[in-house]
Write a protein that holds these residues in place. Structure first.
Motif, mmCIF file in Angstrom:
data_model
loop_
_atom_site.group_PDB
_atom_site.id
_atom_site.type_symbol
_atom_site.label_atom_id
_atom_site.label_comp_id
_atom_site.label_asym_id
_atom_site.label_seq_id
_atom_site.Cartn_x
_atom_site.Cartn_y
_atom_site.Cartn_z
ATOM 1 N N TYR A 110 0.817 -1.212 0.000
ATOM 2 C CA TYR A 110 0.000 0.000 0.000
ATOM 3 C C TYR A 110 0.853 1.264 0.000
ATOM 4 O O TYR A 110 0.594 2.217 -0.744
ATOM 5 C CB TYR A 110 -0.923 0.003 1.225
ATOM 6 N N LEU A 111 1.892 1.283 0.828
ATOM 7 C CA LEU A 111 2.735 2.456 1.009
ATOM 8 C C LEU A 111 3.306 2.975 -0.309
ATOM 9 O O LEU A 111 3.485 4.179 -0.495
ATOM 10 C CB LEU A 111 3.881 2.114 1.970
ATOM 11 N N LEU A 126 -2.668 2.488 -7.168
ATOM 12 C CA LEU A 126 -2.926 3.829 -7.688
ATOM 13 C C LEU A 126 -2.191 4.035 -9.022
ATOM 14 O O LEU A 126 -2.693 4.720 -9.915
ATOM 15 C CB LEU A 126 -2.466 4.874 -6.669
ATOM 16 N N MET A 127 -1.028 3.426 -9.161
ATOM 17 C CA MET A 127 -0.269 3.524 -10.403
ATOM 18 C C MET A 127 -1.072 2.960 -11.577
ATOM 19 O O MET A 127 -1.088 3.548 -12.674
ATOM 20 C CB MET A 127 1.051 2.747 -10.247
ATOM 21 N N VAL A 128 -1.737 1.843 -11.353
ATOM 22 C CA VAL A 128 -2.553 1.246 -12.415
ATOM 23 C C VAL A 128 -3.710 2.176 -12.773
ATOM 24 O O VAL A 128 -4.055 2.342 -13.954
ATOM 25 C CB VAL A 128 -3.085 -0.141 -11.990
ATOM 26 N N PRO A 137 3.684 7.072 -7.056
ATOM 27 C CA PRO A 137 2.510 7.621 -6.385
ATOM 28 C C PRO A 137 2.380 7.125 -4.937
ATOM 29 O O PRO A 137 1.352 6.560 -4.546
ATOM 30 C CB PRO A 137 1.368 7.119 -7.259
ATOM 31 N N GLY A 138 3.449 7.288 -4.146
ATOM 32 C CA GLY A 138 3.460 6.787 -2.776
ATOM 33 C C GLY A 138 2.333 7.347 -1.928
ATOM 34 O O GLY A 138 1.818 8.445 -2.177
ATOM 35 N N LEU A 139 1.935 6.587 -0.909
ATOM 36 C CA LEU A 139 0.801 6.954 -0.060
ATOM 37 C C LEU A 139 1.196 6.999 1.412
ATOM 38 O O LEU A 139 2.140 6.336 1.830
ATOM 39 C CB LEU A 139 -0.337 5.943 -0.241
ATOM 40 N N PHE A 140 0.455 7.785 2.168
ATOM 41 C CA PHE A 140 0.599 7.817 3.622
ATOM 42 C C PHE A 140 -0.143 6.612 4.175
ATOM 43 O O PHE A 140 -1.342 6.472 3.966
ATOM 44 C CB PHE A 140 0.024 9.113 4.185
ATOM 45 N N ASP A 141 0.574 5.722 4.851
ATOM 46 C CA ASP A 141 -0.043 4.502 5.351
ATOM 47 C C ASP A 141 -0.822 4.789 6.632
ATOM 48 O O ASP A 141 -0.241 5.215 7.633
ATOM 49 C CB ASP A 141 1.035 3.450 5.632
ATOM 50 N N PHE A 154 -2.143 2.799 8.774
ATOM 51 C CA PHE A 154 -1.814 1.920 9.895
ATOM 52 C C PHE A 154 -0.481 2.320 10.516
ATOM 53 O O PHE A 154 -0.364 2.504 11.721
ATOM 54 C CB PHE A 154 -1.775 0.459 9.443
ATOM 55 N N PHE A 155 0.542 2.447 9.674
ATOM 56 C CA PHE A 155 1.864 2.818 10.172
ATOM 57 C C PHE A 155 1.956 4.298 10.514
ATOM 58 O O PHE A 155 2.884 4.731 11.188
ATOM 59 C CB PHE A 155 2.938 2.466 9.141
ATOM 60 N N LYS A 156 0.984 5.092 10.004
ATOM 61 C CA LYS A 156 0.926 6.537 10.241
ATOM 62 C C LYS A 156 2.193 7.237 9.745
ATOM 63 O O LYS A 156 2.761 8.111 10.421
ATOM 64 C CB LYS A 156 0.677 6.841 11.731
ATOM 65 N N ALA A 157 2.645 6.844 8.575
ATOM 66 C CA ALA A 157 3.864 7.423 8.005
ATOM 67 C C ALA A 157 3.887 7.213 6.506
ATOM 68 O O ALA A 157 3.175 6.376 5.956
ATOM 69 C CB ALA A 157 5.099 6.797 8.645
ATOM 70 N N GLY A 158 4.727 8.007 5.841
ATOM 71 C CA GLY A 158 5.006 7.819 4.425
ATOM 72 C C GLY A 158 6.421 7.302 4.263
ATOM 73 O O GLY A 158 7.137 7.092 5.242
ATOM 74 N N ASP A 159 6.839 7.116 3.033
ATOM 75 C CA ASP A 159 8.198 6.647 2.755
ATOM 76 C C ASP A 159 9.196 7.691 3.245
ATOM 77 O O ASP A 159 9.016 8.893 3.032
ATOM 78 C CB ASP A 159 8.374 6.429 1.257
ATOM 79 N N THR A 160 10.266 7.243 3.894
ATOM 80 C CA THR A 160 11.213 8.191 4.487
ATOM 81 C C THR A 160 12.250 8.723 3.499
ATOM 82 O O THR A 160 12.816 9.786 3.718
ATOM 83 C CB THR A 160 11.947 7.564 5.688
#
Length: 408
Positions: free
Chosen positions: A231-232, A237-239, A303-307, A309-315
């Motif tokens: 998901y992250l 979303l890319m598709v 198109p990265g997303l804010f997760d 569950f983890f409450k974070a995006g890619d660092t």
């Protein structure tokens, strides 16, 4: 310097940056020891790892997940294989630490038999959990005068685990000499967990000598997505974005590199949109194969997303730098640490998270203007060369090592 690198598993296909970092340290004349808790289960081994014989330089812990009988027999075999590395002082330190319950018996056992661990200048642990491992050894007096450095890479500082992290990472205040993060975003996440004075921003990097574009001309426009199918990373979303673009751009292709939990959902969506002739799932690839795919592509999309569950995006998103190194313009989500790894309007475009229209508009602009793709691509490689090349990262890393070694 004598430098120990501590990781959970080596070599991993998703951690090319680590191999690049180790190779750079060795090329600088350092004596590097790689310590890995487990061998990697990845079927792919990057060419750079094999060429530089990094697996031969790796010592794997005795850490078997098996029955007590098999564990005993394997322990005897491990002991006999490494018996030449035992010393009286290591034996005393390990037994004392285990009796005082400062370290678990398996840590003490491995310390006795692993080469070089008591004679390091720097012990550099990657990921927070391995850092705790190293700090406990330092506290128990098992690392001598070695300085402890811990690098955080993202999933070890997720906000949803902040409470438990504060307890686990408290040991760094007294038994770590420097904490490293890969972006300003990572720094903000870490400082919410532990107020540590020696937090440095050193991103993970790549070798520009390795990531280089050959003169390969192609008239077909091809988008490329590179990342785990989770998901992250925004694979679904890319598709969706590509589906919108394909309606107005005949012959457009999309290559998706990576594997993960969302692969079946992505495959289903590709079929639902009747895109099986234009979207190609390549799975996990070696670094050489990735370079070849990037060389055949025109635009990199992330198109990265804010997760939630983890409450974070890619660092950081090293793949963004890899794409720019291959002179691809990039179109990325404006979340987490991604925005620090490119220059909006110069090496590509940032788009609001989840904004399909925004992604479609920016990608269409690059499809329509090949000269803009070329201009941004060249600017991207210059940007990566200045800020993310392994030699640049190596200079920053060696500066940190030298600084902490200069302190009493």
């Amino acid at each position: 310097m004598k430098i120990g690198i501590l990781v959970e598993s080596f070599p991993k296909v998703s951690e090319t940056w680590l191999a690049n970092q180790i190779i750079d340290l060795i090329e600088r004349g350092n004596e590097v020891y790689i310590y890995s808790i487990y061998p990697s289960n990845d079927s792919i081994v990057h060419e750079q790892v094999e060429t530089n014989r990094l697996i031969e330089k790796t010592q794997y812990f005795f850490y078997p997940k098996t029955s007590p009988t098999k564990r005993f027999s394997k322990g005897i075999g491990f002991s006999l294989l490494n018996i030449q590395y035992i010393s009286f002082f290591k034996l005393v330190r390990a037994i004392t630490a285990m009796l005082r319950k400062e370290v678990k018996p398996l840590i003490g056992f491995n310390y006795i038999f692993l080469k070089g661990m008591d004679d390091l200048d720097v012990f550099h642990a990657h990921f927070g959990e391995m850092g705790v491992f190293a700090a406990k050894m330092k506290k128990a007096g098992m690392l001598g005068n070695a300085k402890v450095v811990v690098s955080f890479h993202g999933h070890d500082i997720f906000p949803y685990k902040r409470v438990s992290y504060k307890k686990e990472y408290g040991i760094f205040k007294d038994f770590a000499d420097a904490l490293l993060v890969n972006s300003f975003y990572s720094e903000s996440l870490l400082r919410e967990i532990i107020p540590f004075p020696q937090v440095r921003i050193i991103p993970v990097g790549l070798s520009l000598d390795y990531f280089k574009l050959e003169n390969l001309l192609t008239t077909k426009v091809r988008l490329v997505f590179l990342g785990r199918l989770v998901y992250l990373k925004g694979g679904l979303l890319m598709v969706e974005i590509f589906h919108r673009l394909s309606q107005n751009n005949s012959g457009l292709e999309l290559v998706m590199i990576g594997d993960g939990d969302e692969r079946e959902k992505i495959e289903s969506k590709i079929k639902d949109y009747d895109l099986t002739d234009s979207v190609f799932l390549k799975g996990a690839l070696s670094q050489d194969q990735v370079i070849n795919e990037l060389m055949l592509s025109s635009i990199y999309v992330y198109p990265g997303l804010f997760d939630p569950f983890f409450k974070a995006g890619d660092t950081q998103g090293l793949v963004v730098q890899e794409a720019q190194a291959m002179e691809l313009p990039v179109v990325c989500s404006d979340i987490g640490g991604i925005k620090y790894g490119m220059v909006d309007g110069e090496t590509g475009f940032l788009v609001y998270e989840g904004d399909v229209d925004g992604f479609v508009d920016k990608i269409q602009l690059l499809i329509d203007q090949p000269e803009l793709r070329l201009k941004m691509g060249k600017a991207g490689r210059d940007f990566v060369k200045k800020h993310f090349d392994s030699k640049v990262i190596g200079d920053q890393l060696m500066a940190v090592y030298s600084e902490i070694l200069g302190k009493n």
